[in-house]
Design a protein around this motif. Sequence first.
Motif, mmCIF file in Angstrom:
data_model
loop_
_atom_site.group_PDB
_atom_site.id
_atom_site.type_symbol
_atom_site.label_atom_id
_atom_site.label_comp_id
_atom_site.label_asym_id
_atom_site.label_seq_id
_atom_site.Cartn_x
_atom_site.Cartn_y
_atom_site.Cartn_z
ATOM 1 N N GLY A 54 -0.504 -11.432 7.692
ATOM 2 C CA GLY A 54 -0.215 -11.142 6.297
ATOM 3 C C GLY A 54 0.688 -9.945 6.086
ATOM 4 N N CYS A 76 9.889 -5.368 5.100
ATOM 5 C CA CYS A 76 8.449 -5.590 5.087
ATOM 6 C C CYS A 76 8.108 -6.976 4.554
ATOM 7 N N PHE A 77 7.277 -7.683 5.314
ATOM 8 C CA PHE A 77 6.658 -8.914 4.818
ATOM 9 C C PHE A 77 5.255 -8.516 4.409
ATOM 10 N N GLY A 78 4.954 -8.586 3.147
ATOM 11 C CA GLY A 78 3.612 -8.186 2.728
ATOM 12 C C GLY A 78 3.510 -8.187 1.227
ATOM 13 N N CYS A 79 2.351 -7.802 0.755
ATOM 14 C CA CYS A 79 2.087 -7.811 -0.676
ATOM 15 C C CYS A 79 2.734 -6.587 -1.325
ATOM 16 N N ILE A 83 4.714 -3.279 0.417
ATOM 17 C CA ILE A 83 6.128 -3.000 0.145
ATOM 18 C C ILE A 83 6.280 -1.602 -0.456
ATOM 19 N N GLU B 304 5.290 -13.171 0.972
ATOM 20 C CA GLU B 304 3.843 -13.076 0.843
ATOM 21 C C GLU B 304 3.460 -13.423 -0.590
ATOM 22 N N GLU B 306 1.055 -12.707 -2.765
ATOM 23 C CA GLU B 306 0.688 -11.747 -3.800
ATOM 24 C C GLU B 306 1.943 -11.136 -4.415
ATOM 25 N N ALA B 307 2.924 -10.830 -3.545
ATOM 26 C CA ALA B 307 4.170 -10.248 -4.043
ATOM 27 C C ALA B 307 4.865 -11.222 -4.999
ATOM 28 N N CYS B 325 -4.223 -11.453 0.455
ATOM 29 C CA CYS B 325 -4.210 -10.264 -0.382
ATOM 30 C C CYS B 325 -4.748 -10.514 -1.781
ATOM 31 N N HIS B 347 -0.368 -17.489 3.724
ATOM 32 C CA HIS B 347 -0.060 -16.249 3.001
ATOM 33 C C HIS B 347 1.034 -16.454 1.958
ATOM 34 N N VAL B 380 13.688 -8.420 1.353
ATOM 35 C CA VAL B 380 12.795 -7.335 1.751
ATOM 36 C C VAL B 380 12.127 -7.649 3.090
ATOM 37 N N SER B 381 11.977 -8.940 3.380
ATOM 38 C CA SER B 381 11.135 -9.362 4.510
ATOM 39 C C SER B 381 11.883 -9.382 5.838
ATOM 40 N N PRO B 382 11.226 -8.885 6.908
ATOM 41 C CA PRO B 382 11.839 -8.958 8.232
ATOM 42 C C PRO B 382 11.579 -10.302 8.909
ATOM 43 N N VAL B 383 10.798 -11.152 8.272
ATOM 44 C CA VAL B 383 10.378 -12.399 8.906
ATOM 45 C C VAL B 383 11.409 -13.485 8.644
#
Lengths: 214, 392
Positions: A54, A76-79, A83, B304, B306-307, B325, B347, B380-383
């Motif tokens: 996650g 960032c991969f995340g909520c 971030i 993700e 939630e974002a 999340c 996710h 924003v994501s590195p994935v």
Amino acid sequence: MNVGDVKSYDNTSWFYTDTVKDHFFNPRNLVKKDNEIEVKDFNGIGSVGSPACGDQMSVWLKIDKNETIKECRWRCFGCASAIASTSMLSVIVTENDGMKIEDAMKIKPQDINKRLDGLPTRKFHCSVLGDKALRAAINDYFRRTGQNDRMVIEGAKIIDKILKITDKDIEEAVLDGADTFEKVQQKTKVGIKDKTCIPEVEQLIRFYKEKYFG
Amino acid sequence: MEIYLDHAATTYVDERVKESMDKYFSDEYGNPGSFNTVGLRAKNAMDESRETISKILNCTPQEIIFTGSGTESINLAIKGFVRANKSKGNHIITQKTEHEAVLETCHYLEKEEGLKVTYLDVDEFGLIKLDELEKEITKETILVSIMYANNEIGTVQNIKEISEICKKHKIKFHTDACQAAGYLDINVQNLGIDLMSLNGSKLYGPKGIGLLYVKKGTMLKPIIHGGGQEFGLRSGTENIPYIVGFAKALEIAQREKDVEVMRLINLRDYLINNVLENIPKTFLNGHPSSRLPNNANITFLDVEGEAIMLMMNEYGICASSGSACTSKSLDPSHVILAIGLPYEAAHGSIRFTLGKKTTKEGIDKLLKVLPGIIEYLRQVSPVNLSLKDMGK
């Protein structure tokens, strides 16, 4: 569309503080495009987490001769919490002409949380990965500059006493898909010399498998 | 004005429902158990509501037990049935994408009362395999509990075929129909079921009211004891205004179903097709055709959930996510994992559930802002996952 220009359609519905919201919508020091930075300009690069858990964060550092952080870029991969935390972290280490890496290594999630005016309690864990990624990048800088003795593997517990293999190494191996003791041993060499650690390793593999793959 | 796309979480109360309930708060406040005229009027209102619902379900009024929620109905169905039928066997069969109300009740009975439970796998669309169900049946099996339609991915199970199998093996069949009731056939004779859980809060009725259909001859033990209301199966003074509102909501849902279902299917498919066409690296979760008319569950790779939700929320769009999340447990959706997708897909999954107030204009607004939100979060994501990694 510039997402940063968005105004809340009402001012009551936001779950986070204004500071968190600001950093979520207008993240500082973000690497937006693949070709935006030259990797060779950066001398400390760290990445932690995985999308499966996650959260995943990558940090690029530019550290000068005085061991001051001049630039801190990230993705960032995340909520939203993750971030915003990473964005705030990048501000903390680069403001006022940059932070000494000595000091940067001491940053705790609590420090970031404070600057964000607080995350909701159950989101606090989302801010933990940012400073881990920062430390990974600083360790990378130490490795590149031949200062391996200064690397800090924090929070890690040595499991294999002869080869100095830690629980984090086992965690990484499991995350990379090693799901049996044999596979983890192939990747990490754990338990080859220090046979006494094998039961503990097997227990850790079960723990991380359960944690990440259910 | 919000664009509410979270109707599977709960619905607003229909104005006509609200109106029907109104007088039962302060004017007709009686206890149907009282032997006086005030109580009698309350009893009449309750009996009428039970009658109305029994006609919709095609059963007798005595087969309807009012409860406090869908969750309570499910608890009564499973615990009540298992405890009353111990002498016949000690094994029940359910499946992995059930609502927590079923799963946690089963876990409880396993742990505390030694019940044996089989959790069937589902295929990539969320359907159980009928041959596997039949294979798991033993001499000890007394109950099968399979949900009618899934609350997260909207997959509709083959209820009639499951009930055929149960009949063949003389096993009772419970279905959690909370998500299905507003859209699908809930005629218990057609479905051939023994126990069915419903609630008010998903079909424009009030929250805090549910019912359990109990086919005559199905033995249950109560889980709440007291004054013996609801044919001894659910003690506690009956909630008259909510019972009246629930009956009204079901009545309206049945009457308007055909038209509304067609409208929702069109809107749903418009949403799904546009998202999948215009946003790369997305896919639909759940069954392409055997799904609830109002459910679109989509995974967005590399971001993700939630974002995404919070970004949408900024535009006044309310949806929900299978992301860890957003859950209390911090685990991603067990449903998305059960259909064979990896954690990273869970996710990044978003559930849009449409309803009465959903318009094409609302969907258009969503379609206008969503590509930008996903594009931004991907920056924003590195994935960088690929659809191939997901087996798509």
